[in-house]
Structures are given as C-alpha cells and as structure tokens.
Design a protein around this motif. Structure first.
Motif, PDB file in Angstrom:
ATOM      1  N   GLY A   1       0.281  -1.453   0.104  1.00  0.00           N
ATOM      2  CA  GLY A   1      -0.033   0.500   0.347  1.00  0.00           C
ATOM      3  C   GLY A   1       1.018   1.102  -0.265  1.00  0.00           C
ATOM      4  N   ILE A   2       1.827   1.325   0.541  1.00  0.00           N
ATOM      5  CA  ILE A   2       2.842   2.381   1.278  1.00  0.00           C
ATOM      6  C   ILE A   2       3.335   2.041  -0.976  1.00  0.00           C
ATOM      7  CG2 ILE A   2       5.323   3.175   2.053  1.00  0.00           C
ATOM      8  CD1 ILE A   2       4.398   1.036   4.674  1.00  0.00           C
ATOM      9  N   ILE A   3       4.358   1.761  -1.396  1.00  0.00           N
ATOM     10  CA  ILE A   3       4.751   1.903  -2.277  1.00  0.00           C
ATOM     11  C   ILE A   3       3.198   2.246  -3.266  1.00  0.00           C
ATOM     12  CG2 ILE A   3       6.099   1.185  -4.299  1.00  0.00           C
ATOM     13  CD1 ILE A   3       7.386   1.731  -1.050  1.00  0.00           C
ATOM     14  N   LYS A   4       2.528   1.471  -3.227  1.00  0.00           N
ATOM     15  CA  LYS A   4       1.783   2.006  -4.435  1.00  0.00           C
ATOM     16  C   LYS A   4       1.351   3.546  -4.458  1.00  0.00           C
ATOM     17  CE  LYS A   4      -3.440   1.009  -5.125  1.00  0.00           C
ATOM     18  NZ  LYS A   4      -4.306   2.053  -4.750  1.00  0.00           N
ATOM     19  N   HIS A   5       0.810   3.925  -3.103  1.00  0.00           N
ATOM     20  CA  HIS A   5       0.586   5.663  -2.847  1.00  0.00           C
ATOM     21  C   HIS A   5       1.319   6.342  -2.880  1.00  0.00           C
ATOM     22  CE1 HIS A   5      -2.773   3.688   0.098  1.00  0.00           C
ATOM     23  NE2 HIS A   5      -3.221   4.195  -0.515  1.00  0.00           N
ATOM     24  N   MET A   6       2.837   5.815  -3.633  1.00  0.00           N
ATOM     25  CA  MET A   6       4.136   6.458  -3.909  1.00  0.00           C
ATOM     26  C   MET A   6       3.971   6.278  -5.270  1.00  0.00           C
ATOM     27  SD  MET A   6       8.400   5.479  -2.501  1.00  0.00           S
ATOM     28  CE  MET A   6       7.569   5.770  -0.816  1.00  0.00           C
ATOM     29  N   ARG A   7       4.081   5.871  -5.419  1.00  0.00           N
ATOM     30  CA  ARG A   7       4.002   5.775  -7.058  1.00  0.00           C
ATOM     31  C   ARG A   7       3.201   6.212  -7.845  1.00  0.00           C
ATOM     32  NH1 ARG A   7       6.124  -0.575  -7.804  1.00  0.00           N
ATOM     33  NH2 ARG A   7       8.414   0.042  -8.029  1.00  0.00           N
ATOM     34  N   GLU A   8       1.755   6.185  -7.150  1.00  0.00           N
ATOM     35  CA  GLU A   8       0.592   7.289  -7.604  1.00  0.00           C
ATOM     36  C   GLU A   8       0.788   9.027  -7.528  1.00  0.00           C
ATOM     37  OE1 GLU A   8      -3.097   5.754  -5.423  1.00  0.00           O
ATOM     38  OE2 GLU A   8      -2.848   3.560  -6.628  1.00  0.00           O
ATOM     39  N   ASP A   9       1.564   8.778  -6.231  1.00  0.00           N
ATOM     40  CA  ASP A   9       1.539  10.082  -6.565  1.00  0.00           C
ATOM     41  C   ASP A   9       2.827  11.138  -7.505  1.00  0.00           C
ATOM     42  OD1 ASP A   9       0.245  10.160  -4.235  1.00  0.00           O
ATOM     43  OD2 ASP A   9       0.896  10.432  -2.899  1.00  0.00           O
ATOM     44  N   MET A  10       3.615  10.235  -7.092  1.00  0.00           N
ATOM     45  CA  MET A  10       5.085  10.652  -8.274  1.00  0.00           C
ATOM     46  C   MET A  10       4.206  10.603  -9.732  1.00  0.00           C
ATOM     47  SD  MET A  10       8.481   7.856  -7.227  1.00  0.00           S
ATOM     48  CE  MET A  10       8.846   8.263  -8.247  1.00  0.00           C
ATOM     49  N   MET A  11       3.073   9.762  -9.989  1.00  0.00           N
ATOM     50  CA  MET A  11       2.757   9.896 -11.264  1.00  0.00           C
ATOM     51  C   MET A  11       1.733  11.147 -11.215  1.00  0.00           C
ATOM     52  SD  MET A  11       3.151   8.284 -14.302  1.00  0.00           S
ATOM     53  CE  MET A  11       1.882   8.287 -16.358  1.00  0.00           C
ATOM     54  N   GLU A  12       1.332  11.376 -10.325  1.00  0.00           N
ATOM     55  CA  GLU A  12      -0.271  12.368 -10.741  1.00  0.00           C
ATOM     56  C   GLU A  12       1.396  14.251 -10.659  1.00  0.00           C
ATOM     57  OE1 GLU A  12      -2.844  15.005  -7.698  1.00  0.00           O
ATOM     58  OE2 GLU A  12      -2.660  12.691  -7.632  1.00  0.00           O
ATOM     59  N   ASN A  13       2.211  13.685  -9.690  1.00  0.00           N
ATOM     60  CA  ASN A  13       2.975  14.773  -9.905  1.00  0.00           C
ATOM     61  C   ASN A  13       3.451  15.202 -11.389  1.00  0.00           C
ATOM     62  OD1 ASN A  13       4.122  17.084  -8.484  1.00  0.00           O
ATOM     63  ND2 ASN A  13       5.246  16.730  -8.355  1.00  0.00           N
ATOM     64  N   ILE A  14       4.465  13.845 -12.066  1.00  0.00           N
ATOM     65  CA  ILE A  14       4.900  13.574 -13.130  1.00  0.00           C
ATOM     66  C   ILE A  14       3.849  14.611 -14.357  1.00  0.00           C
ATOM     67  CG2 ILE A  14       5.875  12.572 -14.941  1.00  0.00           C
ATOM     68  CD1 ILE A  14       6.924  11.210 -12.785  1.00  0.00           C
ATOM     69  N   GLN A  15       2.696  13.916 -14.282  1.00  0.00           N
ATOM     70  CA  GLN A  15       1.612  14.380 -15.325  1.00  0.00           C
ATOM     71  C   GLN A  15       1.851  15.769 -14.989  1.00  0.00           C
ATOM     72  OE1 GLN A  15       0.050  12.836 -17.629  1.00  0.00           O
ATOM     73  NE2 GLN A  15       1.507  11.021 -16.948  1.00  0.00           N
ATOM     74  N   ARG A  16       1.668  16.379 -14.185  1.00  0.00           N
ATOM     75  CA  ARG A  16       2.171  18.205 -13.872  1.00  0.00           C
ATOM     76  C   ARG A  16       3.141  18.792 -14.355  1.00  0.00           C
ATOM     77  NH1 ARG A  16       1.763  18.806  -9.064  1.00  0.00           N
ATOM     78  NH2 ARG A  16       1.249  21.267  -9.079  1.00  0.00           N
ATOM     79  N   PHE A  17       4.428  18.006 -14.886  1.00  0.00           N
ATOM     80  CA  PHE A  17       5.258  18.677 -15.235  1.00  0.00           C
ATOM     81  C   PHE A  17       5.001  19.228 -16.494  1.00  0.00           C
ATOM     82  CE2 PHE A  17       8.981  15.814 -12.544  1.00  0.00           C
ATOM     83  CZ  PHE A  17       8.238  16.048 -11.543  1.00  0.00           C
ATOM     84  N   SER A  18       6.570  20.760 -16.213  1.00  0.00           N
ATOM     85  CA  SER A  18       6.102  21.185 -17.540  1.00  0.00           C
ATOM     86  C   SER A  18       7.102  20.545 -18.654  1.00  0.00           C
ATOM     87  CB  SER A  18       6.045  22.978 -17.647  1.00  0.00           C
ATOM     88  OG  SER A  18       7.730  23.111 -16.624  1.00  0.00           O
ATOM     89  N   HIS A  19       7.901  21.106 -19.825  1.00  0.00           N
ATOM     90  CA  HIS A  19       8.344  20.725 -20.539  1.00  0.00           C
ATOM     91  C   HIS A  19      10.098  20.221 -19.514  1.00  0.00           C
ATOM     92  CE1 HIS A  19       5.746  19.885 -23.683  1.00  0.00           C
ATOM     93  NE2 HIS A  19       6.765  19.384 -24.470  1.00  0.00           N
ATOM     94  N   LYS A  20      10.317  21.585 -19.143  1.00  0.00           N
ATOM     95  CA  LYS A  20      11.296  22.214 -17.976  1.00  0.00           C
ATOM     96  C   LYS A  20      11.890  20.958 -17.215  1.00  0.00           C
ATOM     97  CE  LYS A  20      13.449  25.339 -15.428  1.00  0.00           C
ATOM     98  NZ  LYS A  20      13.762  25.032 -14.215  1.00  0.00           N
ATOM     99  N   GLU A  21      10.817  20.403 -16.783  1.00  0.00           N
ATOM    100  CA  GLU A  21      10.921  19.897 -15.465  1.00  0.00           C
ATOM    101  C   GLU A  21      11.115  18.382 -16.078  1.00  0.00           C
ATOM    102  OE1 GLU A  21       7.655  21.596 -14.862  1.00  0.00           O
ATOM    103  OE2 GLU A  21       9.816  22.669 -13.976  1.00  0.00           O
ATOM    104  N   TYR A  22      10.758  17.981 -17.260  1.00  0.00           N
ATOM    105  CA  TYR A  22      10.943  16.618 -17.772  1.00  0.00           C
ATOM    106  C   TYR A  22      12.728  16.865 -18.004  1.00  0.00           C
ATOM    107  CZ  TYR A  22       7.029  14.822 -18.136  1.00  0.00           C
ATOM    108  OH  TYR A  22       5.135  14.590 -17.220  1.00  0.00           O
ATOM    109  N   GLU A  23      13.408  17.524 -18.102  1.00  0.00           N
ATOM    110  CA  GLU A  23      14.222  18.242 -19.074  1.00  0.00           C
ATOM    111  C   GLU A  23      15.404  18.177 -18.562  1.00  0.00           C
ATOM    112  OE1 GLU A  23      14.586  21.534 -21.728  1.00  0.00           O
ATOM    113  OE2 GLU A  23      13.270  21.369 -23.184  1.00  0.00           O
ATOM    114  N   ASP A  24      14.870  18.410 -17.002  1.00  0.00           N
ATOM    115  CA  ASP A  24      15.925  18.602 -15.836  1.00  0.00           C
ATOM    116  C   ASP A  24      16.284  17.643 -15.308  1.00  0.00           C
ATOM    117  OD1 ASP A  24      16.058  21.492 -15.918  1.00  0.00           O
ATOM    118  OD2 ASP A  24      14.543  22.026 -14.369  1.00  0.00           O
ATOM    119  N   PHE A  25      15.050  16.418 -14.963  1.00  0.00           N
ATOM    120  CA  PHE A  25      15.028  14.588 -14.585  1.00  0.00           C
ATOM    121  C   PHE A  25      15.757  14.200 -15.579  1.00  0.00           C
ATOM    122  CE2 PHE A  25      12.297  16.113 -11.082  1.00  0.00           C
ATOM    123  CZ  PHE A  25      13.097  15.907 -10.663  1.00  0.00           C
TER     124      PHE A  25
END
Length: 576
Positions: free
Chosen positions: A83-107
């Motif tokens: 459950g911990i990892i499920k929520h962690m990955r979901e939160d990461m995916m949710e935030n990644i979906q909000r990334f602009s092109h700049k954040e994709y380039e940075d990471f």
C-alpha cells in the motif's frame, strides 16, 4: 525516513495491527524458553510428570498462537508495504503528469523511470524489513536483555562486552554503504538512458553499422554499475560472518562460565538453557536490526530521489480559480510575445511576435530550421509560458484559464506523431473518450486514413504496438490527425504534421480539413510551401523574428525570406 513514514501513517489501522502482531509474537518467542526452564527445573529435575505435562501443553498453545501471529504479521506487513509503494508511485505519477517541459528536461526521462520503478522498489524492500524486523528486533532485544539480567546477572557481562563491537561494525558499514548506494542509482540512471536511446534508435544504429560502438557504450556503464554493486554487496556480505563470529565467541564464553556455575550449584541447568535462548534472541535481534540499519543508506538515497520528484513545483502552474468558459470560440491574439527557454533569458528564441487568428481562418508559419515556429505554437496550450507579452484566446490570457479548459479548446498534433499501445480505437478515443464508431470512421475519413485502416484484419480493433512501430510514418501522422479531429476543437494546431504525407494525400487531407474547420481556427507549421500556400495568413519567421506576414502572393512580392523558401520548392510557373 520522513518520506517513508509519511506514507506509512496513511494506513494507521494496518500499522497498529502490525505493531500488535509484533508485540504478541515477541511475547510468545520469549515465553517458550521461560516455560522450558520451568519444565526442566521443576518437572524433570524433580521427576514430576504432572508439571512436565502441564508446561508441555502450555508450550504447544504458545507455539500455535505464535504461528498464527507470525502468519498475521507477514500478511499485514505485506499489505501495508504494498500500500505504501502503491500510493508513493501514484503520487509520483500524478506529479510527473503536472510537469512542464522544463522539469522533464531537468530530470530526464530515464531518471524519472528509474525513480518510479527501481527507487520505489528499494524503498519497498526497506519498508518490508522495517515493518517486520524493524519493529520486532528493538523490542525483542530490550526484552531479551531484561530476561538475561533477570536470569543470570553474572553472565550478562559477556553480552555487554560484545555490544560495542557490534555497534561499531554496524556504523562503519553504514558509513561506507551510503556513497556506494548513491553511485549505484546514478549508474542505473545512465544505464537506462543508454538502453532507451539504443532501443528507440535501433534502426539508425543498424543503418550506420554502429552496433559494436553501442555495445561498448553500454558495456562501460554496465561495468561501472557492476563494479559499484560488487563493492556494495561485498561490504554487506562481510557483515554476517563478522557478526556470527562475535556471536559464537559470546556463546562459548557463556556456556563455559555457565557450566562452572552449574558445577558450583549457583545456576540451574534450565536457567542456563533459557539464558542461552535469551542471548540468542538478543544477539540475533541485534544482528537483524543491524541488517536493517545497513540497508537504510541505500533506501534513504532512493527515498530522497523519490522525494525530489514529489517536491518539484512545476514551472507551469494550473490556475485553480481560472476561466472555464468563454463566449467566443477560437480567437487567438499574440501581443508582442517574446520567449526564452528557462535559464537562457539573454537569448530569446521568439521576439515581439504579434498577430490575430479568427475562427474560420487558417494561419500558417514557415521559416528556416530553428526559427522558432514549433516553439511559438507550443506557447498556446502552455507547454511553456511567455517571457514577455501575452497570448489571449477568446479575449482571455492563457495563464488565466484552468489548464484543462484551455487545452480542451485545442486539438494539438505534434511534430512527431505519438501513438499509444492498444488499438486504433483506443488511440482515437484518446481525443474523445465517448466517441462512437461512426465518429471514429468520420475522423479517419477526413484524415485520409480509412483505406489503410479498413485493410487491417481487425479494422478499428487492430493492435498498435509500442510507439506505433507497426505503422508507417505517414499512417501514424494521419491517425494522430484523426485523433485531434474527433474532438472537434475550437483551435487546430498542426506542428509540421503533414511532413510524412505524399503530395496527393496532403492535398486531399487539407481539402477535407477546409470543409471540416469552417468554424475553427487552424494554425499550421510547415516546411513545404505547397502545404500552406492557400492559407489566409502566412507568418514568416527568421531567427525568432517575424520578417513577413500576408498571403502567399503578397509574400512572394514583399518578403525575400519567403521568396527564397518558395523558389527552392516551386517551379517558375508556380511562383508567378
């Protein structure tokens, strides 16, 4: 550690149940040697079978309860951890979906994949150990020490002599494992990067006969990863034999001096056996806790990398109280728009661009490579925000819209046609979730895709492989165009989306589009003059500046840059 426990606390009921199972399990484990000592000293020593039977049945009951609690602990721990990892990955995916092109380039995409998969997996492994061993071992160790001191204070000295050595070894290993763990994850990022480039560029690599070069490139980063991993695993592997060596020395000393005390009559056999069991639980618990502690640096590195993704505030922020509806549909106005990529404010790629596009109009952009055409239209759906000036759609600045409402107005077809794994129908419904079969067929017909789709064995249900590799470049472009058409947006944005089409298909598609988009605004970025020569307005860009604006015939007369582009593609007759 804070990141991990924040997610653990989201499941408080399971966490409490896990702790209760741990506490009960410890009581059972320490209760067995106590009952054994009672059986030997009061039953066997006095030849009292009633005591032996009574204590024996108590031990059976304790064992059964211990098995139940142990199974419960495993089940609850597994459920809590996943459950911990499920929520962690979901939160990461949710935030990644909000990334602009700049954040994709940075990471970098490879690093984001590693953080979402491998780093989360490292955290999961550590949390699995913590929820089981991390809870059990400290309590077991303290309880065992209490029982040790209570049973034979004189033999306890050997345990306390060994503890400083155990603690020192644990700290040394943890210190050296942290930098190794950090390098290991970075090497994994590099490996994923090269592997991703290799797989996506396989045809280019083969065309230039560079397979050996790519193999060596991968071998270098793989070797770095393997070397670093070997050092880390050797360090971890050295801990167990060292602990067991010290553990055995303590046990030998306890048995030796315990035997002397039994001979003197100051210690009973049952108490010595119980004492040995307590020592085993104490030292073994400490060793397991040390293993968890030594895993912590690696898990902490991974958790920090995960937290970096979660902490990022995207450069493009959604306006939560933004505009959702407007009276007009499709009016675009650029007012002295300039744009520079983040970190390069001194060298803008677009300077003082102003124009207006109205519903029913087709506005085209042309210019040399690197002139800023694609960048300019990417400002409309707010893939980037303008540096100066403003872009208004239907009289409202794009920054004042809710992002969802803004982008729902736009049908965007990127320069590189992107298809998703699934079926043709799935990809078309990406533009409109509730699209009917008739709507899909109509969109395919407008995009000149009906012929090749109908020839597929399964038609609309034909599978699309990853990246659409089972379709040609022109087919992918037409499917991407159909995906935008099906949503019937107020604004169509074609970012060089006809480049893979032959001239006949290009002409037929534009002819059908003209009829379909009579009430929509159409923006086209193109390299071919034939694609845009019938546009209502053509904007010519050169190194970020607007050097010409007008119809095809007007620009041939008064814009040298446009004339040079057109003369390189059209015949003398067509230039007249």
């Amino acid at each position: 550690m804070k990141t991990m426990w924040n997610y653990a606390m989201k499941q408080k009921k399971l966490l409490l149940l896990n702790f209760l199972c741990v506490f009960g399990f410890i009581l059972i484990e320490l209760g067995l040697p106590t009952l054994l000592a009672k059986m030997l000293d009061q039953g066997v020593a006095n030849n009292d079978m009633s005591v032996v039977k009574q204590v024996g049945w108590q031990m059976v009951l304790v064992t059964v309860v211990g098995i139940i609690l142990n199974i419960s602990l495993a089940v609850v721990g597994a459920k809590l951890n996943t459950g911990i990892i499920k929520h962690m990955r979901e939160d990461m995916m949710e935030n990644i979906q909000r990334f602009s092109h700049k954040e994709y380039e940075d990471f970098g995409m490879s690093s984001l994949i590693t953080r979402t998969t491998n780093d989360a997996f490292q955290v999961m492994n550590f949390m699995g150990m913590i929820l089981r061993m991390g809870f059990i071992t400290p309590i077991m160790f303290i309880a065992s020490l209490y029982m040790i001191v209570r049973t034979s204070p004189s033999l306890t000295i050997f345990v306390f002599i060994g503890l400083p050595f155990l603690i020192l070894g644990m700290l040394v290993i943890a210190k050296f494992s942290e930098p190794l763990s950090s390098r290991q994850q970075k090497n994994l990022d590099n490996m994923n990067l090269i592997l991703r480039e290799n797989l996506s560029g396989l045809r280019v690599i083969r065309a230039f006969v560079n397979e050996k070069f790519e193999e060596k490139r991968f071998e270098q980063v793989n070797k770095a990863y393997a070397t670093n991993s070997m050092k880390l695993f050797k360090l971890m592997a050295s801990a167990q034999p060292a602990f067991f060596f010290l553990f055995n020395i303590i046990m030998v000393l306890v048995i030796w001096f315990g035997s002397i005390q039994i001979n003197d009559g100051s210690l009973e056999v049952g108490n010595l056996i119980a004492f040995i069991e307590y020592i085993f639980h104490a030292l073994f618990s400490f060793m397991l806790f040390a293993s968890v502690f030594m895993m912590y640096p690696r898990a902490a590195i991974s958790a920090a990398r995960v937290q970096e993704v979660l902490d990022v505030e995207p450069a493009i922020q959604d306006n939560q109280s933004g505009i959702t509806e407007t009276k007009t549909q499709g009016v675009i106005a650029f007012d002295k728009v300039s744009f520079a990529y983040p970190g390069h404010s001194e060298s803008p790629v677009i300077r003082d661009v102003s124009f207006t596009a109205n519903p029913g109009e087709t506005v085209a952009f042309i210019g040399s490579t690197g002139s800023g055409k694609s960048t300019l239209i990417q400002l409309i759906p707010r893939f980037y925000d303008v540096s100066r000036g403003s872009i208004k759609i239907d009289g409202v600045d794009v920054r004042d819209y809710k992002l969802k409402s803004l982008r729902e107005k736009i049908g965007y077809i990127p320069q590189k046609a992107v298809l998703f794994s699934g079926t043709i129908a799935d990809n078309l419904r990406f533009g409109k979730q509730e699209a009917t079969e008739e709507e899909m067929k109509e969109a395919l017909d407008i995009a000149q895709a009906t012929e090749f789709v109908s020839q597929k064995p399964q038609g609309l249900l034909e599978p699309i492989t990853e990246g659409g590799s089972n379709f040609s470049g022109g087919q992918k472009q037409r499917l991407a165009i159909a995906r935008a058409i099906i949503r019937k947006p107020a604004i169509y944005v074609f970012d060089d989306s006809f480049s893979a089409l032959d001239y006949r298909t290009d002409a037929m598609l534009r002819q059908r589009l003209k009829k379909e988009t009579t009430e929509s605004t159409v923006l086209i970025v193109a390299q071919r003059v034939s694609t845009i020569m019938h546009a209502d307005k053509i904007i010519v860009l050169n190194e970020g500046d607007v050097v010409g604006m007008g119809t095809h015939k007007e620009l041939l007369k008064n814009c040298q840059v446009y004339y040079d582009i057109a003369s390189s593609q059209l015949t003398e007759e067509e230039l007249k």
